[in-house]
Structures are given as C-alpha cells and as structure tokens.
Design a protein around this motif. Structure first.
Motif, short mmCIF file in Angstrom:
data_model
loop_
_atom_site.label_atom_id
_atom_site.label_comp_id
_atom_site.label_asym_id
_atom_site.label_seq_id
_atom_site.Cartn_x
_atom_site.Cartn_y
_atom_site.Cartn_z
N ASP A 56 0.85 -1.21 0.00
CA ASP A 56 0.00 0.00 0.00
C ASP A 56 0.88 1.25 0.00
OD1 ASP A 56 -2.16 -1.62 0.12
OD2 ASP A 56 -2.72 -1.18 2.19
N ASN A 57 1.91 1.26 0.86
CA ASN A 57 2.80 2.42 0.92
C ASN A 57 3.52 2.63 -0.42
OD1 ASN A 57 2.21 2.94 3.52
ND2 ASN A 57 4.08 2.10 4.40
N ALA A 58 3.96 1.52 -1.00
CA ALA A 58 4.70 1.62 -2.26
C ALA A 58 3.80 2.22 -3.35
CB ALA A 58 5.20 0.24 -2.68
N GLU A 87 10.13 -4.45 -2.64
CA GLU A 87 10.89 -3.40 -3.34
C GLU A 87 9.94 -2.56 -4.17
OE1 GLU A 87 14.92 -5.92 -4.32
OE2 GLU A 87 14.07 -4.63 -5.88
N ASP A 88 10.14 -1.26 -4.16
CA ASP A 88 9.32 -0.42 -5.04
C ASP A 88 10.20 0.53 -5.83
OD1 ASP A 88 9.52 2.29 -3.77
OD2 ASP A 88 8.49 1.34 -2.09
N ASN A 89 9.61 1.13 -6.85
CA ASN A 89 10.33 2.11 -7.68
C ASN A 89 9.84 3.52 -7.38
OD1 ASN A 89 7.80 1.85 -8.75
ND2 ASN A 89 8.44 2.15 -10.87
N GLY A 108 3.72 9.89 9.97
CA GLY A 108 3.35 9.71 8.56
C GLY A 108 2.93 11.01 7.94
N SER A 109 2.67 10.96 6.66
CA SER A 109 2.39 12.21 5.93
C SER A 109 0.91 12.38 5.63
CB SER A 109 3.17 12.18 4.62
OG SER A 109 2.88 10.99 3.92
N ARG A 110 0.08 11.38 6.06
CA ARG A 110 -1.29 11.42 5.54
C ARG A 110 -2.36 11.70 6.57
NH1 ARG A 110 1.01 9.25 1.17
NH2 ARG A 110 2.26 7.43 1.64
N GLY A 119 -2.78 4.83 2.85
CA GLY A 119 -2.35 4.99 4.23
C GLY A 119 -3.13 6.12 4.87
N GLN A 120 -3.41 5.98 6.15
CA GLN A 120 -4.14 7.04 6.85
C GLN A 120 -3.47 7.45 8.15
OE1 GLN A 120 -8.70 6.07 5.30
NE2 GLN A 120 -8.33 6.18 7.46
N GLN A 121 -3.02 6.44 8.94
CA GLN A 121 -2.68 6.77 10.31
C GLN A 121 -1.20 6.93 10.62
OE1 GLN A 121 -4.40 3.29 10.51
NE2 GLN A 121 -6.34 3.81 11.41
N GLY A 122 -0.33 6.46 9.73
CA GLY A 122 1.10 6.55 10.04
C GLY A 122 1.53 5.48 11.02
N ILE A 123 0.85 4.34 10.97
CA ILE A 123 1.20 3.25 11.89
C ILE A 123 1.71 2.05 11.11
CG2 ILE A 123 0.32 1.61 13.58
CD1 ILE A 123 -1.78 3.49 14.39
N GLY A 124 1.11 1.83 9.93
CA GLY A 124 1.26 0.57 9.21
C GLY A 124 2.64 -0.03 9.18
N ILE A 125 3.59 0.65 8.54
CA ILE A 125 4.86 -0.02 8.28
C ILE A 125 5.70 -0.12 9.54
CG2 ILE A 125 6.25 1.97 7.49
CD1 ILE A 125 6.06 -1.59 5.94
N SER A 649 -6.74 -1.89 12.05
CA SER A 649 -6.16 -2.83 11.10
C SER A 649 -6.81 -2.67 9.72
CB SER A 649 -6.31 -4.26 11.60
OG SER A 649 -7.65 -4.53 11.86
N LYS A 650 -7.78 -1.78 9.60
CA LYS A 650 -8.37 -1.41 8.31
C LYS A 650 -8.85 -2.62 7.50
CE LYS A 650 -4.90 1.30 6.80
NZ LYS A 650 -4.21 2.36 6.10
N ASP A 651 -9.61 -3.49 8.17
CA ASP A 651 -10.11 -4.70 7.49
C ASP A 651 -11.53 -4.55 6.98
OD1 ASP A 651 -7.89 -6.38 7.98
OD2 ASP A 651 -8.52 -6.51 10.07
N1 LIG Z 1 7.84 2.84 0.28
C1 LIG Z 1 7.71 4.12 0.65
N2 LIG Z 1 8.18 5.10 -0.15
C2 LIG Z 1 8.05 6.41 0.21
N3 LIG Z 1 7.46 6.84 1.34
C3 LIG Z 1 7.00 5.92 2.19
C4 LIG Z 1 7.09 4.52 1.90
N4 LIG Z 1 6.55 3.85 2.93
C5 LIG Z 1 6.11 4.77 3.81
N5 LIG Z 1 6.38 6.03 3.39
C6 LIG Z 1 6.05 7.29 4.12
O1 LIG Z 1 5.97 6.94 5.49
C7 LIG Z 1 4.76 7.31 6.09
C8 LIG Z 1 4.38 6.33 7.16
O2 LIG Z 1 3.99 5.09 6.61
P1 LIG Z 1 3.04 4.15 7.44
O3 LIG Z 1 2.80 2.90 6.69
O4 LIG Z 1 3.59 3.98 8.82
O5 LIG Z 1 1.70 4.98 7.59
P2 LIG Z 1 0.64 5.46 6.50
O6 LIG Z 1 0.79 4.67 5.27
O7 LIG Z 1 0.71 6.94 6.40
O8 LIG Z 1 -0.72 5.11 7.26
P3 LIG Z 1 -1.32 3.69 7.77
O9 LIG Z 1 -0.94 3.56 9.18
O10 LIG Z 1 -2.78 3.88 7.60
O11 LIG Z 1 -0.73 2.64 6.89
C9 LIG Z 1 3.80 7.44 4.95
O12 LIG Z 1 2.78 8.38 5.26
C10 LIG Z 1 4.70 7.91 3.79
O13 LIG Z 1 4.85 9.32 3.85
#
Ligand SMILES: Nc1ncnc2c1ncn2[C@@H]1O[C@H](COP(=O)(O)OP(=O)(O)OP(=O)(O)O)[C@@H](O)[C@H]1O
Length: 824
Positions: A56-58, A87-89, A108-110, A119-125, A649-651
C-alpha cells in the motif's frame, strides 16, 4: 462494603501509593501488547498484513510522485522464520525521514491530509517492523534511494518501545541498481496458512490498480501481474473539511487556531465550499439558533379598532403638530404596507420614518422619540394595550394575536379539527406570547417576542396539552410539529451581529449552535478532486483482466459526504463464463483501492450485499437474503479522504448509513444491467429452444406436404425466420448477360428496427454496387460491406455484379444470433 473499600478510608496514604504506580504508556508499548488491533494477531495474518502495509505504501508513494508503480514482493523461508522483501520504484525516502517512517509509530504524511490515500494513520509499516522485531528479534533492513542521487542509504533499525523512537544499529551508504525506490526486508515468525488471503490481496490489488506492475514470489508459487494501462489514477488534491461533517470538538479546536476574527471569515477560510453567500446563510441559521427568531405579527386590518397613527402621536412630544403627524403617518403607513412585521422590522420602519421627517421638517427625532414610537406601536400590535373604547372584558379571547395564531394553526392542522378546538388552542398559545412579556431575559420581559424554535415548541406543547385536557380532543405530535413549523416560518431572523471568533472560542453552547447552523445550511457537495475513483471503464477492464466471465457491469456514483469527508462508491459485477457455478458468489471489497481480505462478516459492504434481494436481479438467493449463489463476482470500492474502518487494522468498513446507502445504490445500478442481461439471455434461450423444435418438425412437415401435394418442398429457413420473427438475410444470384447479378436481401420480421453490418466476402471483383456499399480487397478476396437500417416488417437489398461465377461467404453483425437466420 468490600474489605478493600473499608481500608481506603482508614489509610489516607493509599491514594498516593496507587498514584505511584501510575505511569504513562508509550504508544509503541501499547501496540506491542495489542498487536491484533493492527492486524498482527497471528503468524499467518501477520505476514499478509506486513505485505499489505508495504505494498500500500509503495503504491501511494509511486502514485504521489507520478511514477507508474513497479512492485516486487518476495517471501523466503529462513529457518524457523520467514523473510519478507518488498521493493518499489517510488521516490525513495530521505536519510532524515527514513528512520522515523520505519521506527516510530504514528509518524506519517497522511493523517492530517484530506485526500484519498491508502495509508491514513502513520502506523502501518512501523507496526510491521515492531512485529518483526518482537517475533524474530531481528531489525528491519531498509535500503532507499531518492531520485537523482548516486547512492542509496542503508539502515538496520528497530522501534524502541520505551519512547517510540527508532533505534538504529547500522547506517551506511550503499549502491543499488534501482534508480530510485525503497527496499524493505523484515524477518518474522510466520507461516503460509493465509496463502489464499495473500494471493487474494495481490490479485485484487491488480484488479483495482491496472496501472501497477506487481510480482509475488513465494516459496511455492510465482505470480506476475502486468499493468493493463499506462494511465496513472487522476492526481488528487487536498481539501479543507466540509461544513456538513465536522464534529463540535473539531470546530472548537479550529476556532482556537484560526486567524479569522469574524464567523464569516472563519467559515470561508477554514471550510471547503463556503463563499460569502453561503457564509451569510450559515450566519442566518446561526442567528436563528443562537438568538431565536422574532414573531412577525399581522398589521391591523382597516376594520380593526387599532389606531397606530394615534399611538405614535400620543408617544411623540414637543415636535410640532405637522412633523408629528407626518411621522405618525409614515410609521402607520409602513406598518400597514407590511404583510407581517417583527419588532426589529418595526424599529427599522420607525428609523426611516424619523429620518424622512427630519429631512422634510428640519426637526430632530432623537433616540427617545423613536423608542417611544416603537414601543407604542408594538404594544398596540401585540394587543398589550387595553383599548379605551373596548367593551370586551380583560383576557378576552378575541384578541388580534389569537386571530393571527388561529389562522396559522388552522392552515397547519388537518381539516378534521373543529374550529372551536383551534380557537381554544390559539387562545392558549396567545396567552403564552403574553406571558413572554413578563418572562424572557430583558428587564421589560421578552417584549420583542423573540423565541428559539425549542421555546416556541414548548409553548405549542403547553397550549396543545391544555386543549387536550380541557376540550377532550387529541392534539397529536404531527399537528404540534406542523403548527410550530408554520409559526417558525413566518418568524423573522434577527439582524444581530454574530459573536466574534474570540467570543465564540471556548463557548461550547454557542459553538454547538454554529455546528448545527452549518449542518442546517444547504451547501454544495465537497469537490471530488481529492478523490481518485477507479472509474466504470477501468473497473470493467480490471474485472475482465482477472475473471473470464460472460458479462461485466460497473457503476460509479456521484460523491457524497460523511463526517466532513467526501466519498465515492463504485461497484462492479462479473457473471457467468469460467466463474464457479456452484456455491455462493464472491464479494470483493476495496477501500481506497486497497483490497480488504479479512473480517468480511463485519464489513458494511458485505452487509449491504446480503441485504439486497438478488432474486429480483435474476440470481439464486436461498431464503431470499444473504449472499447470492452462482457464477458471480460482486466488487465494491469505497473511496474517501477518511474511510471509516471498524479498527486500526483497516479490514472492514464501518456501518455508516450514508455510505451504506451509496453502496446499495451502486450495487443496484450494476445489478440492473445484470438483470437485463439475464432476462435477455433467458428469452434467447427460450427462442433457441423453440427454433430447435421448429427446425426438427418443419422439415418433416415440408416433406410430407410435398409428398401429398406433389409440389416442390417449401423453403424451411424462410418459414422458420417468419414464424420466429427473425431477421432473415438471404443471397440470391442470377446469371445475366455480363456475369452474375447478386442481391443480398435483409428481411426484418422482428418487431424492432434493426441496424446491421452485412459483409459478403466474394472471390471475384464486384462492380455496379448499390448505394452505401464499400469494398476492400485482401489477398484475392473482396469484402463488400454494407450497414443497412431496416425497420420492422421492412426489407432492404444490397446489389452488385460479378464478372463470372464466384464463391461467397456472408457475415452478419448487429443482431443476436438467436434472432437471425442467414441463408448463404
Ligand atoms: N515505500 C515508501 N516510499 C516512500 N514513502 C513511504 C514509503 N513507505 C512509507 N512512506 C512514508 O511513510 C509514512 C508512514 O507510513 P506508514 O505505513 O507507517 O503509515 P501510513 O501509510 O501513512 O498510514 P497507515 O498507518 O494507515 O498505513 C507514509 O505516510 C509515507 O509518507
């Protein structure tokens, strides 16, 4: 009392002791204990969630930078663990932001952006990093290269759960063959039991992201999903909140933070779709709620013994007879000219009368004179003066107010109500207005008859209750509501200036009136440039790409608003073909282009699909409710700047009524197409059956008839075409002096007009073609094409000549095969 409670009183230090054990909890510690909230409740699920977060982030990152996404996912077995590589481009991450993105939760940025993103919350990755470090003890290994830089950054890090900060163990520059992008490597305790969900997630991601190239390599299988279009989704733009969906707390925060001084400035600056005019409407709505409205009474009719002129004259002292008379005339005239008049409207009328007389007579009419005139006229109007010549006793029901309220109530209630009942009610309601003179918040009571809607309703209720009690009639809820609304409608919005922002700031009740006023004002739907729906064409293309079906339909609804956030619902249906005919149909759920693979049963989308009567659309639905059976795939996409998920968990999408309504309308729109397809298919099947029977019986009959009559056998094809009301296309050839004359005749036996495309493929060069025909030569064959429109019960002919004999092949398009008979 429990023993614990009994000791509480005796031991005064217990609270302090308890207080010592209180401490704040880091968000990372909290999620460490509550992994399930983020979708990491088991090894099987954890792996799918980690893939989903990274992919999703990619996709988000690549799209935001205008890059067509190219994403590679690999899952490797690593001893007792699994290693996940994504991996992403995309644009890559800077050295400064990278550690926080992966090593800090809620970064996060969103979160603050009103714009559609996965992405919404900045938690996922960072939650995926946390899960990996908890289960394998290994740090996340991240490589990232930004556009234009020669080298890539490499980090190994974990989330320090005590303070929710990244803890970096390795930081170095490295080389990477991708020109830009990000590579994530996580090792975690996992298993492949959720392989199906993983495959679904990737496959469904491909369906709704036809612009992305996706590759999944897992220990047993390898999938590649090529992109179906080079078209990136429409670029989205951030928007401000919409006034219809903001909560009180949010508006209070916004009022504290704004630079605007006035409410008008505030609503225009901070909200979307609010210009000057809308701001005015909001402020009017606010005035109604905050200050109430003023009752507008009818001016006295000529037969009424009310002399406003005299009242003004009596109230005006020392202004000279002429000026006083002119002033009284002007006021009385202004009142008589009004349909109805409220206190502030009377004030304005007196003001302008005073100014006009001042100009004409050179006398000043100061504040006191004006106020006295207003008071004198107003008291006459509201019947608060006992007229000298009145022979009615005090409290007589025949007052002006009663008559006025009688008419309003009479119009607003059902015709079944007795005149006497309405009269008694109006009398009691008028008494409530009279009571206002003593009550209200002014020294002299609420002379202006300024009432909130609620206070008006209270008065109506009281008058209705008394009428029910003493007159033994019913005065129901609807009647009460109608009367209240009728009176409210004639009342006037007051001209008072709304409080300034700094006065509203912190005033909960006043802010609540503002929120209600915003909700009560008609405001254009929010702009949808913040949303990127998939679009009907691409939904169909996505379904066609992944499902081999006979029929596809899709629908994209107009935007709606929920909680201040715009949203769009889309639906798609695939039916028949290779889809499994047995068992229940498949429901594919998407939110902001992300497939939802867990918690199907807890999702508003599934609830809506189940609530639809699919039998009406031609599908099998045991018991008339639940998921339909048969070869069908139903997809639903909810796109929003803030999808209301049931958990972090956005299910699953929460049961928000306005979103559910749109889901239903979108599905029904696509389902209607399915219904007409199935109806048509059914009638075609019946047609085919009938035609088959005729095809068997008629030749036998023809043979018999020929035998009996000794004549030639009649033409069966022609007969079938006519009995079945088919379109008959038939070629006749006839040798003439120069060669062969060809005539292709279209005979429309059906009840509708038909547009056909008829092509006769001939092995000799045609000449002398009739009008409208075109010829193309290919490898010694001539394609004679013609597109006739043939009305019901009519016929048309395509004519041409060939030099000698030739072979022919007729091809007809534009009419279903079941409705067509072609005779070569
Ligand atoms: N592969 C990536 N390439 C560039 N920026 C990224 C990448 N992965 C994450 N980011 C940046 O990191 C931030 C945090 O990512 P994270 O997955 O934690 O939260 P999110 O995607 O904003 O929200 P959510 O918690 O709903 O997934 C993102 O908002 C984005 O700005």
């Amino acid at each position: 009392m429990t023993s614990f409670q009994s000791t509480l009183g005796e031991d005064a230090g217990i609270a302090e002791e308890l207080a010592e054990s209180q401490q704040s909890i880091s968000i990372a510690e909290f999620f460490e204990k509550n992994k399930h909230m983020l979708g990491f409740d088991s090894g099987a699920r954890g792996l799918v969630t980690a893939v989903k977060e990274a992919v999703d982030n990619a996709l988000d990152a690549a799209e935001e930078s205008g890059i067509l996404p190219d994403i590679y996912v690999e899952i490797q077995e690593a001893g007792d663990y699994y290693r996940l590589i994504v991996e992403d481009n995309g644009p890559g991450l800077t050295k400064e932001s990278l550690p926080k993105v992966f090593g800090k939760l809620l970064y996060g940025s969103r979160f603050h952006a009103r714009e559609q993103s996965r992405g919404q919350q900045g938690i996922g990755i960072s939650a995926a990093v946390l899960y990996a470090q908890l289960t394998s003890g290994k740090p996340a290994k991240i490589t990232s290269r930004t556009q234009g830089s020669e080298e890539a950054e490499y980090f190994e890090l974990i989330v320090d759960t005590d303070n929710n900060e990244p803890e970096i163990s390795v930081e170095e520059t490295t080389t990477w063959d991708r020109p830009h992008g990000t590579r994530i490597e996580l090792e975690m305790e996992a298993n492949m039991r959720a392989r199906q969900q993983l495959h679904d997630y990737i496959k469904h991601t491909a369906v709704v992201n036809p612009h992305a190239r996706l590759e999944l390599r897992e220990p047993q299988e390898h999938f590649k999903f090529e992109r179906a279009t080079d078209q990136l989704p429409e670029e989205t733009e951030e928007i401000r909140p919409h006034p219809h969906g903001v909560e009180l707390g949010t508006v209070m925060k916004m009022l504290a933070a704004t630079d605007s001084q006035t409410v008008s400035g505030f609503v225009q600056e901070e909200f979307t779709r609010v210009g000057k005019k809308t701001a005015e409407s909001i402020i009017d709505e606010f005035r109604d709620r905050h200050y109430g409205r003023e009752m507008r009474w009818r001016p006295p009719a000529s037969h009424e013994a009310v002399d406003l002129h005299a009242a003004v004259e009596d109230a005006t002292a020392n202004k000279g007879a002429d000026a006083t008379a002119a002033f009284a005339d002007a006021v009385a005239e202004a009142v008589a000219d009004a349909d109805r008049i409220a206190h502030h409207e009377l004030v304005a009328a007196v003001e302008s009368a005073a100014e006009a007389v001042e100009d004409d007579h050179g006398t000043t009419f100061g504040d006191t004179v004006r106020e006295n005139a207003v008071e004198a006229v107003w008291l006459e109007l509201i019947d608060a003066v006992e007229a000298d010549d009145s022979d009615e006793s005090e409290g007589d029901v025949d007052s002006r107010l009663v008559a006025d309220l009688y008419d309003l109530a009479d119009d607003a209630t059902s015709t079944r109500k007795d005149d006497a009942v309405i009269d008694a009610f109006a009398d009691r309601l008028a008494a409530k207005f009279e009571d206002e003179l003593e009550g209200g918040d002014e020294d002299d009571g609420n002379v202006r008859h300024r009432l909130t809607h609620k206070r008006l309703r209270d008065h109506v209720d009281r008058a209705a209750d008394l009428t029910e009690e003493y007159d033994d009639v019913s005065f129901g809820e609807t009647a009460r509501e109608n009367v209240t609304d009728a009176i409210w409608d004639v009342m006037a919005t007051v001209p008072d200036d709304p409080p300034l922002v700094r006065e509203l700031d912190g005033d909960r009740d006043a802010t609540s009136n503002l929120v209600d006023a915003m909700r009560g004002t008609d405001i254009m739907a929010p702009p949808t440039r913040c949303l990127a729906p998939i679009s009907e064409d691409l939904i169909t293309a996505g379904l066609e790409k992944e499902f081999d079906a006979d029929f596809y339909a899709s629908a994209t609804r107009d935007a709606g608003v929920s909680g201040g956030d715009p949203f769009i619902v889309e639906a798609g249906i695939a039916y028949g073909g290779d889809l499994p005919a047995e068992g229940t149909g498949e429901v594919m759920r998407f939110a902001n282009r992300v497939p939802l693979v867990y918690q199907r049963g807890a999702c508003a989308t599934t609830d809506v699909v189940k609530s639809i009567g699919w039998r009406n659309y031609g599908l099998d639905q045991p018991g008339g409710s639940g998921l339909p059976n048969g070869p069908v795939v139903i997809m639903v996409h909810v796109a929003s700047t803030n999808v209301p998920f049931t958990s972090e968990s956005k299910d699953a999408v929460a049961n928000v009524p306005e979103i559910e309504d749109e889901i239903e309308l979108a599905i029904r729109e696509a389902a209607r197409e399915l219904k007409s397809y199935l109806n048509k298919r059914r009638s075609m099947q019946q047609r085919r059956k009938k035609q088959n029977v005729l095809g068997k019986i008629l030749p036998e009959m023809a043979e018999k008839v020929a035998e009996v009559t000794g004549r030639e056998e009649p033409d069966i094809d022609d007969a079938i075409a006519r009995i079945m009301n088919n379109v008959l296309v038939e070629r006749h050839t006839e040798a003439n002096g120069d060669g062969t004359a060809v005539s292709v005749v279209v005979e429309n036996n059906s009840s509708t007009n038909e547009s056909l495309e008829v092509t006769d493929i001939v092995s000799a060069e045609p000449r002398n073609l009739s009008d409208g025909a075109t010829v193309v030569e290919m490898d010694g064959e001539w394609f004679v094409k013609w597109e006739p429109e043939v009305s019901s019960d009519d016929e048309a002919a395509l004519e041409y000549e060939i030099p000698d004999d030739a072979t022919f092949d007729l091809d007809v398009k534009g009419v279903e095969s079941e409705k067509l008979t072609v005779k070569q």
